[in-house]
Motif scaffolding. Structure first.
Motif, PDB file in Angstrom:
ATOM      1  N   ARG A  17       0.932  -1.230  -0.022  1.00 23.88           N
ATOM      2  CA  ARG A  17      -0.238  -0.082   0.088  1.00 23.88           C
ATOM      3  C   ARG A  17       0.985   1.118   0.011  1.00 23.88           C
ATOM      4  N   ASP A  18       2.058   1.315   0.847  1.00 25.18           N
ATOM      5  CA  ASP A  18       2.924   2.403   0.861  1.00 25.18           C
ATOM      6  C   ASP A  18       3.609   2.720  -0.455  1.00 25.18           C
ATOM      7  N   SER A  19       3.781   1.623  -1.263  1.00 27.97           N
ATOM      8  CA  SER A  19       4.519   1.566  -2.567  1.00 27.97           C
ATOM      9  C   SER A  19       3.583   1.997  -3.517  1.00 27.97           C
ATOM     10  N   ALA A  20       2.379   1.776  -3.574  1.00 32.57           N
ATOM     11  CA  ALA A  20       1.456   2.245  -4.291  1.00 32.57           C
ATOM     12  C   ALA A  20       1.310   3.811  -4.190  1.00 32.57           C
ATOM     13  N   PHE A  21       1.148   4.064  -2.920  1.00 35.51           N
ATOM     14  CA  PHE A  21       0.932   5.393  -2.535  1.00 35.51           C
ATOM     15  C   PHE A  21       2.199   6.186  -3.107  1.00 35.51           C
ATOM     16  N   LEU A  22       3.120   5.872  -2.966  1.00 37.19           N
ATOM     17  CA  LEU A  22       4.462   6.533  -3.510  1.00 37.19           C
ATOM     18  C   LEU A  22       4.440   6.408  -5.142  1.00 37.19           C
ATOM     19  N   GLN A  23       4.024   5.387  -5.784  1.00 35.60           N
ATOM     20  CA  GLN A  23       3.856   5.297  -7.190  1.00 35.60           C
ATOM     21  C   GLN A  23       2.896   6.477  -7.892  1.00 35.60           C
ATOM     22  N   GLU A  24       1.627   6.559  -7.146  1.00 34.43           N
ATOM     23  CA  GLU A  24       0.690   7.517  -7.615  1.00 34.43           C
ATOM     24  C   GLU A  24       1.015   9.112  -7.263  1.00 34.43           C
ATOM     25  N   LYS A  25       1.904   9.161  -6.117  1.00 33.97           N
ATOM     26  CA  LYS A  25       2.338  10.582  -5.752  1.00 33.97           C
ATOM     27  C   LYS A  25       3.538  10.843  -6.870  1.00 33.97           C
ATOM     28  N   ASP A  26       4.116  10.161  -7.018  1.00 37.14           N
ATOM     29  CA  ASP A  26       5.444  10.341  -7.955  1.00 37.14           C
ATOM     30  C   ASP A  26       4.716  10.798  -9.383  1.00 37.14           C
ATOM     31  N   ALA A  27       3.786   9.912  -9.949  1.00 40.65           N
ATOM     32  CA  ALA A  27       3.170  10.234 -11.153  1.00 40.65           C
ATOM     33  C   ALA A  27       2.448  11.436 -11.208  1.00 40.65           C
ATOM     34  N   ARG A  28       1.773  12.029 -10.120  1.00 35.91           N
ATOM     35  CA  ARG A  28       1.084  13.368  -9.863  1.00 35.91           C
ATOM     36  C   ARG A  28       2.205  14.525 -10.074  1.00 35.91           C
ATOM     37  N   TRP A  29       3.185  14.268  -9.352  1.00 30.77           N
ATOM     38  CA  TRP A  29       4.171  15.182  -9.446  1.00 30.77           C
ATOM     39  C   TRP A  29       4.830  15.410 -10.724  1.00 30.77           C
ATOM     40  N   GLU A  30       5.182  14.291 -11.568  1.00 30.10           N
ATOM     41  CA  GLU A  30       5.694  14.147 -12.753  1.00 30.10           C
ATOM     42  C   GLU A  30       4.604  14.893 -13.676  1.00 30.10           C
ATOM     43  N   ASN A  31       3.336  14.529 -13.737  1.00 29.35           N
ATOM     44  CA  ASN A  31       2.291  15.153 -14.594  1.00 29.35           C
ATOM     45  C   ASN A  31       2.220  16.754 -14.441  1.00 29.35           C
ATOM     46  N   ARG A  32       2.425  17.055 -13.259  1.00 26.12           N
ATOM     47  CA  ARG A  32       2.258  18.542 -12.874  1.00 26.12           C
ATOM     48  C   ARG A  32       3.311  19.169 -13.936  1.00 26.12           C
ATOM     49  N   LYS A  33       4.438  18.663 -13.921  1.00 23.28           N
ATOM     50  CA  LYS A  33       5.761  19.453 -14.699  1.00 23.28           C
ATOM     51  C   LYS A  33       5.163  19.277 -16.162  1.00 23.28           C
ATOM     52  N   ARG A  34       4.806  17.757 -16.781  1.00 18.26           N
ATOM     53  CA  ARG A  34       4.608  17.604 -17.891  1.00 18.26           C
ATOM     54  C   ARG A  34       3.031  18.633 -18.355  1.00 18.26           C
ATOM     55  N   GLU A  35       2.320  18.867 -17.689  1.00 17.21           N
ATOM     56  CA  GLU A  35       1.297  19.458 -17.960  1.00 17.21           C
ATOM     57  C   GLU A  35       1.826  20.869 -18.523  1.00 17.21           C
ATOM     58  N   ARG A  36       2.538  21.617 -17.658  1.00 14.32           N
ATOM     59  CA  ARG A  36       2.990  22.865 -18.027  1.00 14.32           C
ATOM     60  C   ARG A  36       3.997  22.964 -19.169  1.00 14.32           C
ATOM     61  N   LYS A  37       4.458  21.850 -19.797  1.00 13.92           N
ATOM     62  CA  LYS A  37       5.297  21.751 -20.864  1.00 13.92           C
ATOM     63  C   LYS A  37       4.502  21.190 -22.020  1.00 13.92           C
ATOM     64  N   GLY A  38       3.132  20.834 -21.771  1.00 14.35           N
ATOM     65  CA  GLY A  38       2.412  20.112 -22.908  1.00 14.35           C
ATOM     66  C   GLY A  38       2.778  19.039 -23.396  1.00 14.35           C
ATOM     67  N   LEU A  39       3.266  18.104 -22.415  1.00 15.02           N
ATOM     68  CA  LEU A  39       3.798  16.956 -22.674  1.00 15.02           C
ATOM     69  C   LEU A  39       2.752  15.692 -22.259  1.00 15.02           C
ATOM     70  N   LYS A  40       2.902  14.365 -22.899  1.00 10.46           N
ATOM     71  CA  LYS A  40       1.946  13.228 -22.515  1.00 10.46           C
ATOM     72  C   LYS A  40       2.136  12.883 -21.208  1.00 10.46           C
ATOM     73  N   LEU A  41       0.990  12.857 -20.286  1.00 10.02           N
ATOM     74  CA  LEU A  41       0.884  12.462 -19.076  1.00 10.02           C
ATOM     75  C   LEU A  41       1.408  10.954 -19.058  1.00 10.02           C
ATOM     76  N   VAL A  42       1.768  10.728 -17.850  1.00 13.16           N
ATOM     77  CA  VAL A  42       2.357   9.310 -17.385  1.00 13.16           C
ATOM     78  C   VAL A  42       1.374   8.817 -16.358  1.00 13.16           C
ATOM     79  N   GLU A  43       1.542   7.251 -16.446  1.00 16.86           N
ATOM     80  CA  GLU A  43       0.422   6.445 -15.406  1.00 16.86           C
ATOM     81  C   GLU A  43       1.347   6.273 -14.260  1.00 16.86           C
ATOM     82  N   PRO A  44       0.879   5.844 -13.217  1.00 14.13           N
ATOM     83  CA  PRO A  44       1.561   5.201 -12.212  1.00 14.13           C
ATOM     84  C   PRO A  44       1.831   3.756 -12.286  1.00 14.13           C
TER      85      PRO A  44
END
Length: 476
Positions: free
Chosen positions: A99-126
């Protein structure tokens, strides 16, 4: 019919344990762990499995550590729907760790997608989600030690105590193929004899092939008495300097051992002078699992835990669960012992505490477990003068102490002694070790025990059904 073992993880590294056993038409996976280390290393977790997950008939999980269990949700997500056999305590610990690992996977994906949205890049999945993790729990088939079970028509299984963490198992497998019967023994992660809390690793006498970890195959640990004295001397020195003490600790296993030692040597080590924080929600949950399973401890530890538990024996221990409680610790500049994850400093709250303390000359950092290549913990052990945290360069003025005697892995002598108990020196396959450690252990086993040793590469396949002499010749 053939019996084959394919090495699909931890071939030339310590993390990512995964091995595919084929017995006739049946396929069994031994472990399915996450690869840990640098960003480049961890990116390999997203690569497709080199087999069809839906074609796997069963998984056998040696223990709960994430480098052995962490890709199970991905396996299920991609089609696996069979039983996962493991010790009953491991099922409880996996519910926390995955559960902790999944939480971190989802958190990392959200963090990465915030940067990608600003650059107009394709979003990633956890890599996987909490929903994927819950699907894994439905497949667990919990077992006790010494319970032999036929898990498939050609495969029988028994788990023995590996003495590494709670529920860790040595895997014994009896395999049948036509007129040939073979026995494979997988060490999992092997613990150390004579250490506090857990029982010593079980001794196995018979095998046709041994799959053996080699994490510390190139070194010897200090014995426990020398380690106890080393810690006593360190705490005496650190009391004089009165800074903070940071202990990056694996949430499962190392944390509970440290708490037990703090309780046992509370007066001798002068711990009443300190404020002790367990700053890890996952470690707090895992400590509760340990308390519920203290019948698996050695006699002394079991009695102490049953009679007192740990918390009453450490009156100055505080569990900090919330982020706000964790952040408040950083207002303390002296007199705090902070136990926090992650054990290799690659994530978790320990990184925040390093940011606030590593640059202080009166700070001490106690490294108490293996640090894989590419991790921040390894960087500290290797003597880095500066580290990078969230884009900021932090000077390392703290004293870094590596307490190898606390390791939960057997050293070269322990691995050699355990293997030496097998009759007739069966072929031994070394995995779960960096190249130097594996090579050194291989030479030691060959020179001292005349052992037939193989160090397989990634995806290499080994046969268990070849003629006995030809089979051993292949390992020379």
């Amino acid at each position: 019919m053939s019996i084959e073992l394919q090495i699909l993880g931890a071939a030339d590294e310590v993390t990512g344990s995964c091995h595919l056993l084929t017995v006739g038409e049946y396929k069994v996976l031994l472990d399915c762990g996450l690869i840990q280390g640098s960003r480049k290393d961890e990116a390999r977790n997203s690569a497709p499995f080199p087999f069809d997950p839906a074609a796997i008939d069963a998984v056998i999980l040696s223990h709960a550590h994430i480098d052995h269990s962490g890709r199970l949700p991905l396996l299920v997500k991609q089609g696996f729907n069979g039983p996962i056999y493991t010790h009953k305590a491991t099922t409880d610990l996996c519910k926390i760790m995955l559960r902790d690992s999944a939480f971190l996977q989802e958190k990392d994906a959200r963090w990465e997608n915030r940067k990608r949205e600003r650059k107009g890049l394709k979003l990633v999945e956890p890599l996987y989600t909490l929903e994927d993790v819950e699907a894994v729990f439905e497949l667990f088939q919990p077992l006790s030690y010494n319970e032999r079970l036929e898990i498939l028509p050609l495969v029988a299984l028994r788990l023995q105590d590996a003495g590494h963490i709670l529920g860790s198992a040595i895997v014994e497998l009896w395999l049948h193929s036509g007129k040939q019967n073979r026995k494979l023994v997988f060490s999992g992660d092997l613990g150390r004899s004579g250490m506090p809390v857990l029982e010593d690793p079980a001794i196995i006498k018979q095998a046709d092939m041994v799959l053996l970890e080699s994490t510390y195959g190139d070194r010897l640990h200090r014995d426990w008495e020398a380690t106890r004295q080393e810690l006593a001397d360190l705490f005496q020195e650190m009391t004089r300097r009165q800074g903070n003490i940071l202990i990056p600790a694996f949430a499962v296993g190392r944390t509970q051992e440290i708490l037990y030692l703090f309780a046992k040597y509370y007066d001798e080590w002068g711990l009443s002078r300190w404020h002790i924080f367990l700053d890890s929600p996952m470690a707090i949950e895992a400590t509760d699992v340990y308390a519920r399973n203290c019948e698996l401890f050695d006699d002394e530890s079991s009695q102490l835990w049953r009679e007192n538990r740990v918390t009453p024996m450490l009156p100055n221990l505080r569990f900090t669960r919330t982020p706000e409680e964790s952040m408040s610790i950083n207002q303390i500049h002296s007199g705090a012992i902070i136990i926090a994850g992650s054990g290799m400093c690659n994530g978790g709250r320990i990184r925040h505490h390093l940011k606030h303390n590593a640059w202080r000359r009166d700070c001490h950092i106690l490294i108490s477990g293996f640090q894989a290549r590419g991790t921040l913990g390894r960087t500290l052990v290797d003597g880095a003068k500066h580290i990078r945290l969230w884009g900021e360069t932090i000077r390392v003025a703290a004293q870094v102490h590596t307490i190898g005697g606390l390791s939960a892995h057997a050293d070269q002598a322990g691995l050699s002694h355990w293997y030496a108990q097998f009759e007739n020196r069966p072929p031994v396959v070394l995995v779960h070790g960096e190249q130097e450690a594996k090579t050194t252990l291989a030479e030691h086993l060959r020179n001292t025990l005349s052992a037939p040793v193989r160090m397989p590469t990634y995806t290499e396949t080994l046969s268990l059904t070849a003629d006995d002499q030809a089979h051993k010749d292949a390992f020379k």
